[in-house]
Scaffold this active site. Structure first.
Site, PDB file in Angstrom:
ATOM      1  N   GLN A  11       0.856  -1.182   0.046  1.00 22.77           N
ATOM      2  CA  GLN A  11      -0.033  -0.046  -0.149  1.00 22.77           C
ATOM      3  C   GLN A  11       0.658   1.152   0.113  1.00 22.77           C
ATOM      4  O   GLN A  11       1.570   1.374   1.042  1.00 22.77           O
ATOM      5  CB  GLN A  11      -0.874   0.013   0.993  1.00 22.77           C
ATOM      6  CG  GLN A  11      -1.636   1.183   1.448  1.00 22.77           C
ATOM      7  CD  GLN A  11      -2.918   1.336   0.919  1.00 22.77           C
ATOM      8  OE1 GLN A  11      -3.790   0.428   0.895  1.00 22.77           O
ATOM      9  NE2 GLN A  11      -3.109   2.546   0.164  1.00 22.77           N
ATOM     10  N   LYS A  30      -1.864  -3.129 -10.518  1.00 23.23           N
ATOM     11  CA  LYS A  30      -1.127  -1.916  -9.526  1.00 23.23           C
ATOM     12  C   LYS A  30      -2.520  -1.034  -9.763  1.00 23.23           C
ATOM     13  O   LYS A  30      -2.950  -0.448 -10.939  1.00 23.23           O
ATOM     14  CB  LYS A  30       0.199  -1.435 -10.154  1.00 23.23           C
ATOM     15  CG  LYS A  30       0.710  -0.400  -9.551  1.00 23.23           C
ATOM     16  CD  LYS A  30       2.062  -0.108  -9.994  1.00 23.23           C
ATOM     17  CE  LYS A  30       2.474   1.329  -9.440  1.00 23.23           C
ATOM     18  NZ  LYS A  30       3.931   1.495 -10.089  1.00 23.23           N
ATOM     19  N   ASP A 131      12.805   6.509 -10.728  1.00 28.15           N
ATOM     20  CA  ASP A 131      12.858   6.095  -9.674  1.00 28.15           C
ATOM     21  C   ASP A 131      13.807   4.781  -9.594  1.00 28.15           C
ATOM     22  O   ASP A 131      13.565   3.597  -9.298  1.00 28.15           O
ATOM     23  CB  ASP A 131      11.383   5.750  -9.192  1.00 28.15           C
ATOM     24  CG  ASP A 131      11.319   5.359  -7.459  1.00 28.15           C
ATOM     25  OD1 ASP A 131      12.119   5.658  -6.922  1.00 28.15           O
ATOM     26  OD2 ASP A 131      10.523   4.708  -7.160  1.00 28.15           O
TER      27      ASP A 131
HETATM   28  N1  LIG Z   1       5.796  -7.032 -12.070  1.00 26.13           N
HETATM   29  C1  LIG Z   1       6.297  -7.356 -10.932  1.00 26.13           C
HETATM   30  N2  LIG Z   1       6.641  -8.535 -10.526  1.00 26.13           N
HETATM   31  C2  LIG Z   1       6.990  -8.893  -9.238  1.00 26.13           C
HETATM   32  N3  LIG Z   1       6.814  -8.032  -8.247  1.00 26.13           N
HETATM   33  C3  LIG Z   1       6.445  -6.926  -8.486  1.00 26.13           C
HETATM   34  C4  LIG Z   1       6.144  -6.304 -10.048  1.00 26.13           C
HETATM   35  N4  LIG Z   1       5.749  -5.194  -9.689  1.00 26.13           N
HETATM   36  C5  LIG Z   1       5.688  -4.639  -8.427  1.00 26.13           C
HETATM   37  N5  LIG Z   1       6.088  -5.878  -7.865  1.00 26.13           N
HETATM   38  C6  LIG Z   1       6.577  -5.815  -6.253  1.00 26.13           C
HETATM   39  O1  LIG Z   1       5.658  -4.868  -5.716  1.00 26.13           O
HETATM   40  C7  LIG Z   1       6.337  -3.890  -5.198  1.00 26.13           C
HETATM   41  C8  LIG Z   1       5.880  -2.496  -5.205  1.00 26.13           C
HETATM   42  O2  LIG Z   1       5.548  -2.044  -6.642  1.00 26.13           O
HETATM   43  P1  LIG Z   1       5.722  -0.751  -7.365  1.00 26.13           P
HETATM   44  O3  LIG Z   1       7.342  -0.492  -7.326  1.00 26.13           O
HETATM   45  O4  LIG Z   1       5.646  -0.746  -9.015  1.00 26.13           O
HETATM   46  O5  LIG Z   1       4.739   0.341  -6.916  1.00 26.13           O
HETATM   47  P2  LIG Z   1       5.177   1.506  -5.942  1.00 26.13           P
HETATM   48  O6  LIG Z   1       6.546   1.796  -5.699  1.00 26.13           O
HETATM   49  O7  LIG Z   1       3.867   1.749  -4.997  1.00 26.13           O
HETATM   50  O8  LIG Z   1       4.521   2.806  -7.226  1.00 26.13           O
HETATM   51  P3  LIG Z   1       5.113   4.002  -7.286  1.00 26.13           P
HETATM   52  O9  LIG Z   1       6.612   4.007  -7.314  1.00 26.13           O
HETATM   53  O10 LIG Z   1       4.627   4.061  -8.718  1.00 26.13           O
HETATM   54  O11 LIG Z   1       4.334   4.824  -6.396  1.00 26.13           O
HETATM   55  C9  LIG Z   1       7.974  -3.716  -5.708  1.00 26.13           C
HETATM   56  O12 LIG Z   1       8.617  -3.209  -4.983  1.00 26.13           O
HETATM   57  C10 LIG Z   1       8.059  -5.210  -6.041  1.00 26.13           C
HETATM   58  O13 LIG Z   1       8.419  -5.809  -4.893  1.00 26.13           O
END
Ligand SMILES: Nc1ncnc2c1ncn2[C@@H]1O[C@H](COP(=O)(O)OP(=O)(O)OP(=O)(O)O)[C@@H](O)[C@H]1O
Lengths: 220, 188
Positions: A11, A30, A131
């Site tokens: 989250q 997502k 990022d």
């Molecule tokens: N395609 C994927 N396969 C496996 N794990 C993933 C994948 N996408 C995301 N994750 C896991 O979910 C976590 C969070 O995803 P992501 O970094 O895309 O979101 P976020 O950091 O909340 O997004 P944002 O930086 O755009 O706010 C990642 O650190 C990773 O551990």
């Protein structure tokens, strides 16, 4: 009654990330959610634009041969991107486990070069990740490196943007890995080897950005 | 005929379910011309399914992704075509011309192998529709695992403007899926 397959795994401030099943394959969903402090109609527009940008950056990188999660579906009403789940461990975890082991030296060096090559390809097509961290790089089970989380990604041909992209990664290395200088130097060297004159310009700018950063941290 | 589950759809207030997909593969098609005409003319005798040119499909997953998109848009009342079945065919194309999608991914004269997909909530209903399908199509039902021998990778690469020197089928499938996903997305 069907089981709910989707499990919340993260989250964040901007998005909720779920692990789910998409037509039989393990997947990530997502979801970008509404910001209560923004005007609803403006919020809708900005959220939609963000989703589109993220998906476009991913697809452009993928087309250029960079390993990314495959896009499966975009839900424009609920602002959800469904994509392939990458099985593996983050480069961050991998380095923490392996970087001190002398016999893994070669493997770690190759991995750093792979990352440098990947970033060279990405900047050559004018994509800025926004990022870059060792958590957003996944070492997949077949040993390929996969770039994830284009949530801050955008298109730009500006040398400064590319330099800052690299600087963000360098900062991430410094804050999470102890022999970061050596590790990052492998990345940068391979990056420069694959970017020609653009790379030289980025490198020059990068040194400036670094200097600015250093001054700022001394002042602050 | 084989049953597949479409994805759970995540909404701020919880998940909702799309119907199931039931897919079968036919070869040695004999009445493709007649089928095509009946489909174009919205004939009442056409069963509630989509009939797809199997040569344009690399993997069943490609069809399932298109069905998921079509079914989601149906649910959101955002179909670009007449119904969910024509929307599946439209979703397979990376381009926004409906006619072109029908010509390339729908059934046509030179197509001797077809995938049939039925979207439906329950097995009994799917069986009923499948009975209609088997009497509608003159051809032999074969295993879905035989799809790869009908896939025309060269034609697919050409249509999706993927470099023809690329031989890696997985890479081609990835590009195809991503072009399908990104289609029609506007930044505004
Ligand atoms: N395609 C994927 N396969 C496996 N794990 C993933 C994948 N996408 C995301 N994750 C896991 O979910 C976590 C969070 O995803 P992501 O970094 O895309 O979101 P976020 O950091 O909340 O997004 P944002 O930086 O755009 O706010 C990642 O650190 C990773 O551990």
């Amino acid at each position: 009654m069907m089981e709910v397959e989707s499990k919340l795994i993260k989250q964040g401030a901007e998005a909720r990330v779920f692990q789910t099943i998409f037509c039989g394959k393990k997947a990530i969903a997502k979801e970008r959610f509404k910001k209560p402090y923004r005007l609803p109609c403006l919020d809708e527009k900005l959220t939609h634009r963000r989703v589109v940008k993220e998906a476009r950056c991913m697809a452009k990188c993928s087309k250029a041969g960079i390993n990314t999660p495959t896009l499966y579906l975009i839900d424009n009403v609920n602002h959800v991107i469904y994509m392939e789940f990458i099985e593996g461990i983050t480069v961050k975890e991998f380095l923490r486990k392996n970087q001190d082991d002398e016999k893994n030296k070669g493997i770690v060096e190759d991995l750093m070069k792979e990352i440098g090559k990947m970033l060279a390809k990405m900047h050559s097509i004018d994509i800025i990740h926004g990022d870059l961290t060792t958590s957003n790089l996944i070492l997949r089970d077949d040993n390929a490196v996969v770039l994830i989380d284009f949530g801050l990604g955008y298109t730009s041909h500006l040398i400064e943007d590319k330099a800052v992209d690299l600087y963000v990664l360098e900062r991430a290395f410094i804050s999470t890995h102890h022999n970061s200088e050596e590790l990052f130097s492998f990345v940068l060297k391979e990056y420069l080897k694959n970017t020609g004159s653009m790379g030289e310009q980025v490198n020059k700018k990068f040194e400036e950005v670094r200097l600015r950063g250093r001054k700022r941290s001394m002042a602050g | 005929m084989k049953q597949f589950e479409l994805p759970e759809i995540i909404k701020p207030e919880g998940v909702f379910y799309l119907p199931n997909a039931y897919i079968s593969l036919y070869n040695n098609l004999k009445n493709q011309k007649e089928l095509q005409e009946m489909i174009i003319n919205n004939d009442d005798r056409v069963p509630n399914c989509a009939i797809i040119n199997a040569h344009m499909i690399i993997d069943i997953f490609q069809l399932l992704a298109a069905a998921s998109k079509a079914s989601l848009l149906d649910n959101q009342k955002k179909l670009k075509t007449n119904n969910v079945n024509s929307e599946i065919i439209f979703s397979l194309s990376p381009y926004t011309k409906i006619n072109e999608a029908n010509n390339v991914f729908g059934i046509s004269n030179d197509c001797d192998a077809a995938l049939v997909i039925i979207l439906c909530e329950d097995d009994a209903k799917a069986m009923e529709i499948n009975d209609e399908v088997t009497s509608f199509i003159e051809g032999n039902e074969i295993q879905l695992s035989e799809l790869s021998s009908y896939t025309d990778l060269e034609k697919i690469k050409k249509f999706f403007k993927i470099d023809e020197s690329i031989q890696d089928e997985k890479f081609v499938l990835k590009q195809v899926l991503e072009q399908m996903t990104l289609k029609g997305l506007k930044a505004e």
